[in-house]
Design an enzyme around this catalytic site. Structure first.
Site, PDB file in Angstrom:
ATOM      1  N   LYS A   1      -0.012 -10.701  -1.969  1.00  0.00           N
ATOM      2  CA  LYS A   1       1.424 -10.051  -2.474  1.00  0.00           C
ATOM      3  C   LYS A   1       2.556 -11.054  -1.939  1.00  0.00           C
ATOM      4  CE  LYS A   1      -0.487  -5.605  -2.195  1.00  0.00           C
ATOM      5  NZ  LYS A   1      -0.756  -4.265  -1.696  1.00  0.00           N
ATOM      6  N   GLN A   3       0.807  -0.732   2.952  1.00  0.00           N
ATOM      7  CA  GLN A   3      -0.654  -0.949   2.623  1.00  0.00           C
ATOM      8  C   GLN A   3      -1.450   0.104   3.014  1.00  0.00           C
ATOM      9  OE1 GLN A   3      -1.452  -3.520   0.581  1.00  0.00           O
ATOM     10  NE2 GLN A   3      -3.647  -3.119   0.773  1.00  0.00           N
ATOM     11  N   ASP A  63       4.983   1.192  -5.474  1.00  0.00           N
ATOM     12  CA  ASP A  63       3.719   1.572  -5.518  1.00  0.00           C
ATOM     13  C   ASP A  63       3.476   3.045  -6.819  1.00  0.00           C
ATOM     14  OD1 ASP A  63       1.523   0.303  -4.377  1.00  0.00           O
ATOM     15  OD2 ASP A  63       1.841   1.027  -2.239  1.00  0.00           O
TER      16      ASP A  63
HETATM   17  N1  GUN Z   1      -4.703  -0.718  -0.946  1.00  0.00           N
HETATM   18  C1  GUN Z   1      -5.331  -1.123  -1.934  1.00  0.00           C
HETATM   19  N2  GUN Z   1      -4.708  -0.925  -3.104  1.00  0.00           N
HETATM   20  C2  GUN Z   1      -3.220  -0.648  -2.660  1.00  0.00           C
HETATM   21  C3  GUN Z   1      -2.349  -0.550  -3.763  1.00  0.00           C
HETATM   22  O1  GUN Z   1      -2.174  -0.711  -4.739  1.00  0.00           O
HETATM   23  N3  GUN Z   1      -1.158  -0.334  -2.797  1.00  0.00           N
HETATM   24  C4  GUN Z   1      -0.867   0.280  -1.542  1.00  0.00           C
HETATM   25  N4  GUN Z   1       0.097   0.509  -0.938  1.00  0.00           N
HETATM   26  N5  GUN Z   1      -2.277  -0.024  -0.740  1.00  0.00           N
HETATM   27  C5  GUN Z   1      -3.156  -0.423  -1.518  1.00  0.00           C
END
Ligand code: GUN
Length: 292
Positions: free
Chosen positions: A53, A97, A120
């Site tokens: 990311k 996350q 998100d």
């Molecule tokens: N963990 C795995 N996929 C995601 C996601 O799309 N967003 C977040 N915040 N954590 C994740």
């Protein structure tokens, strides 16, 4: 044989358009959108996601902040960090996350993120806006999945869609998006009776159950479009391998188009996160979002 949907190429194209939009925001409006990612603990898969990311955020020209906190961080300290990021005008998007360590209440943390910075799309305010048809920040994997479906099928009006899985992260939001696109939507799940029979009705199948290779080719209507959201690590012939929720070998013989795993929906998720960050940054300043 099915057309293979190249999510990697689509995501590259989208990131290119986002980079151009970021250039416009910098040169015409004098600001740089920024994304803050918070990682608590040492989960190896989460570390890889977070590093990817950060890398892609910088590649499209945005500001990126990575906050790594030890696994024993208290809920109170994590909430205090979220509050600091909420109050920081340079931060347009906040992503905590998941999964979080067990001693932290994830719902409480997700609800502490300012809805306007919730890239998100997990905050109840954004979930409610999506389900009532209001403009909102929408979860990234569902948006990416629908973009790929539209790329294959064009307008989705009247399309018979079956979503397998009812999670808050994929199943439910992708069903809402398809409904907004005027699909006829069925949400199937682990208690669905005659799942193969239900899936066989679908022109569009979105598989998001997290069960390796569960959907077989003979479950599909010939020519159906298959979007496989699953990413499952399995052992085969003594080697680790990533597979989707669909049995690719049998499905590609029946489907009209199918996403591979890896290289299908996966690369779309981060691209859509960057898209959401630009969207949040523009909304925060009351300016129209550039074309992406
Ligand atoms: N963990 C795995 N996929 C995601 C996601 O799309 N967003 C977040 N915040 N954590 C994740």
């Amino acid at each position: 044989m099915a057309k293979i949907i190249d999510g990697k190429a689509f995501a590259e194209g989208l990131r290119g358009r986002i980079a151009k939009a970021v250039d416009v925001l910098k040169s015409k409006h004098g600001f740089t959108p920024g994304l803050a990612v918070v990682l608590v603990g040492e989960d190896p898969a989460s570390k890889v996601y977070v590093a990817n990311k950060a890398k892609q955020t910088v590649e499209v020209g945005m500001n990126s902040w990575e906050h790594r906190l030890p696994a024993e961080t208290s809920e109170k300290d994590l909430l205090a960090m979220v509050e600091r990021l909420n109050a920081d005008p340079a931060v347009d998007g906040i992503l905590v996350q998941l999964p979080l360590p067990k001693h932290i209440d994830s719902t409480k943390v997700l609800t502490a993120i300012a809805p306007a910075k919730d890239v998100d799309g997990f905050h109840v305010v954004n979930v409610g806006k999506l389900s009532t048809g209001q403009d909102s920040l929408v979860p990234c994997t569902p948006v990416g999945s629908v973009m790929l479906a539209r790329d294959v099928l064009g307008k989705l009006d009247g399309v018979e869609a079956v979503v397998i899985g009812r999670s808050n992260i994929v199943g439910k939001p992708v069903a809402q998006l398809l409904l907004a696109e005027n699909c006829t939507v069925t949400i199937a799940h682990s208690r669905t009776k005659d799942l193969p029979g239900v899936v066989r009705r679908a022109d569009l199948v979105i598989a998001a159950v997290g069960r390796p290779e569960m959907v077989k080719g003979d479950w599909l209507k010939p020519g159906a479009t298959v979007i496989d959201v699953g990413i499952n690590r399995i052992e085969r012939d003594g080697k680790g391998k990533l597979v989707g929720d669909c049995d690719f070998a049998s499905c590609e013989k029946v489907a009209g188009a199918i996403t591979p795993v890896p290289g299908g929906v996966g690369p779309m998720t981060i691209a859509c996160l960057l898209y959401n960050t630009v969207k949040a940054a523009c909304a925060a300043r009351g300016i129209n979002q550039p074309e992406m």
